[in-house]
Design an enzyme around this catalytic site. Structure first.
Site, PDB file in Angstrom:
ATOM      1  CE  LYS A  96      -3.886  -2.326   2.105  1.00 33.73           C
ATOM      2  NZ  LYS A  96      -5.115  -2.247   3.324  1.00 33.73           N
ATOM      3  CE1 TYR A 151      -9.407  -2.796   0.214  1.00 33.75           C
ATOM      4  CE2 TYR A 151      -8.670  -0.863  -0.999  1.00 33.75           C
ATOM      5  CZ  TYR A 151      -8.292  -1.909  -0.259  1.00 33.75           C
ATOM      6  OH  TYR A 151      -7.123  -2.322   0.287  1.00 33.75           O
ATOM      7  CG  ASN A 190      -3.616  -2.693   6.787  1.00 32.39           C
ATOM      8  OD1 ASN A 190      -3.576  -2.051   5.638  1.00 32.39           O
ATOM      9  ND2 ASN A 190      -4.925  -3.156   7.053  1.00 32.39           N
ATOM     10  CG  HIS A 246      -5.271  -6.257  -0.497  1.00 42.27           C
ATOM     11  ND1 HIS A 246      -6.329  -6.122   0.056  1.00 42.27           N
ATOM     12  CD2 HIS A 246      -5.121  -7.431  -1.229  1.00 42.27           C
ATOM     13  CE1 HIS A 246      -7.131  -7.110  -0.426  1.00 42.27           C
ATOM     14  NE2 HIS A 246      -6.624  -7.624  -1.226  1.00 42.27           N
ATOM     15  CD  GLU A 299      -8.850  -9.095  -3.574  1.00 43.23           C
ATOM     16  OE1 GLU A 299      -7.745  -9.563  -3.173  1.00 43.23           O
ATOM     17  OE2 GLU A 299      -9.928  -8.772  -2.800  1.00 43.23           O
TER      18      GLU A 299
HETATM   19  O1  CDP Z   1      -7.246  -5.938   4.599  1.00 37.59           O
HETATM   20  P1  CDP Z   1      -8.066  -6.786   5.335  1.00 37.59           P
HETATM   21  O2  CDP Z   1      -8.826  -8.000   4.489  1.00 37.59           O
HETATM   22  O3  CDP Z   1      -7.299  -7.346   6.651  1.00 37.59           O
HETATM   23  O4  CDP Z   1      -9.416  -6.050   6.009  1.00 37.59           O
HETATM   24  P2  CDP Z   1     -10.620  -5.931   5.460  1.00 37.59           P
HETATM   25  O5  CDP Z   1     -11.618  -5.768   6.583  1.00 37.59           O
HETATM   26  O6  CDP Z   1     -11.098  -6.449   4.268  1.00 37.59           O
HETATM   27  O7  CDP Z   1     -10.701  -4.173   5.146  1.00 37.59           O
HETATM   28  C1  CDP Z   1     -10.029  -3.567   3.821  1.00 37.59           C
HETATM   29  C2  CDP Z   1      -9.151  -2.499   4.134  1.00 37.59           C
HETATM   30  O8  CDP Z   1     -10.156  -1.512   4.974  1.00 37.59           O
HETATM   31  C3  CDP Z   1      -7.959  -2.638   5.665  1.00 37.59           C
HETATM   32  O9  CDP Z   1      -7.013  -3.396   4.932  1.00 37.59           O
HETATM   33  C4  CDP Z   1      -7.601  -1.290   5.918  1.00 37.59           C
HETATM   34  O10 CDP Z   1      -6.830  -0.594   5.140  1.00 37.59           O
HETATM   35  C5  CDP Z   1      -9.140  -0.710   5.628  1.00 37.59           C
HETATM   36  N1  CDP Z   1      -9.896  -0.552   6.912  1.00 37.59           N
HETATM   37  C6  CDP Z   1     -10.077   0.678   7.675  1.00 37.59           C
HETATM   38  O11 CDP Z   1      -9.536   1.768   7.061  1.00 37.59           O
HETATM   39  N2  CDP Z   1     -10.743   0.701   8.738  1.00 37.59           N
HETATM   40  C7  CDP Z   1     -11.248  -0.420   9.203  1.00 37.59           C
HETATM   41  N3  CDP Z   1     -11.769  -0.309  10.457  1.00 37.59           N
HETATM   42  C8  CDP Z   1     -11.126  -1.811   8.722  1.00 37.59           C
HETATM   43  C9  CDP Z   1     -10.429  -1.550   7.628  1.00 37.59           C
HETATM   44 MG    MG Z   2     -10.238  -7.913   3.274  1.00 40.86          MG
END
Ligand code: CDP
Ligand code: MG
Length: 142
Positions: free
Chosen positions: A11, A51, A114, A117, A128
């Site tokens: 990222k 997303y 974070n 991805h 994806e």
């Molecule tokens: O990336 P991952 O699959 O672990 O998490 P997700 O629940 O699919 O969320 C996608 C991305 O959204 C995360 O990797 C974060 O960059 C962002 N996110 C966020 O900004 N705030 C949250 N409370 C949860 C996710």
């Molecule tokens: Mg995810």
């Protein structure tokens, strides 16, 4: 175990920290192989489409803003159990909850920024990878 492909993204904050090589090194040392890679700066439309499952979440607009603000590095990874293994190497979504030695613990700034991805299932991995790579852009070993 089956050979799988998964999508990894370094990222904006990972690219900005100059840890692309360090992250690739961790990927390769765990036995995963890079079969596609390139930099891109996402348009708003491309980021929103990627997303789309999160479009109704409160963090959606912030996430799209973050992901479009700077180049990202796209990777298609291949290997046994690649989807789960890459999620394990990354660590959980929130870096403050991640174990030492995971990429999100070491390079993540907060739950949004974070660092990386990873596809969360084989089904999303297929979508994806195809969202960013044509077949001709992937290295075929088999
Ligand atoms: O990336 P991952 O699959 O672990 O998490 P997700 O629940 O699919 O969320 C996608 C991305 O959204 C995360 O990797 C974060 O960059 C962002 N996110 C966020 O900004 N705030 C949250 N409370 C949860 C996710
Ligand atoms: Mg995810």
């Amino acid at each position: 175990m089956a050979i799988e492909r998964t999508l990894a993204i370094i990222k904006p904050n990972g690219v900005e920290k100059n840890v692309v090589g360090e992250i690739i090194s961790r990927i390769e040392s765990k036995g995963l192989r890079i079969v596609g890679a390139r930099f891109v700066q996402l348009s708003r439309e491309k980021a929103e489409g990627f997303y789309i499952e999160h479009k109704d979440k409160t963090f959606f607009q912030g996430l799209v803003h973050f992901m479009t603000g700077y180049p990202i590095f796209l990777l298609c990874l291949e290997g046994e159990n690649a989807v789960f293994l890459w999620r394990e190497i990354m660590g959980p979504t929130d870096p403050s909850k991640a174990a030492p030695g995971t990429i999100r613990k070491d390079f993540g700034d907060n739950i949004e920024a974070n660092a990386v991805h990873g596809s969360d299932s084989l089904k999303s991995a297929e979508r994806e990878v195809a969202y960013f790579f044509d077949k001709s852009q992937l290295y075929n070993r088999f």
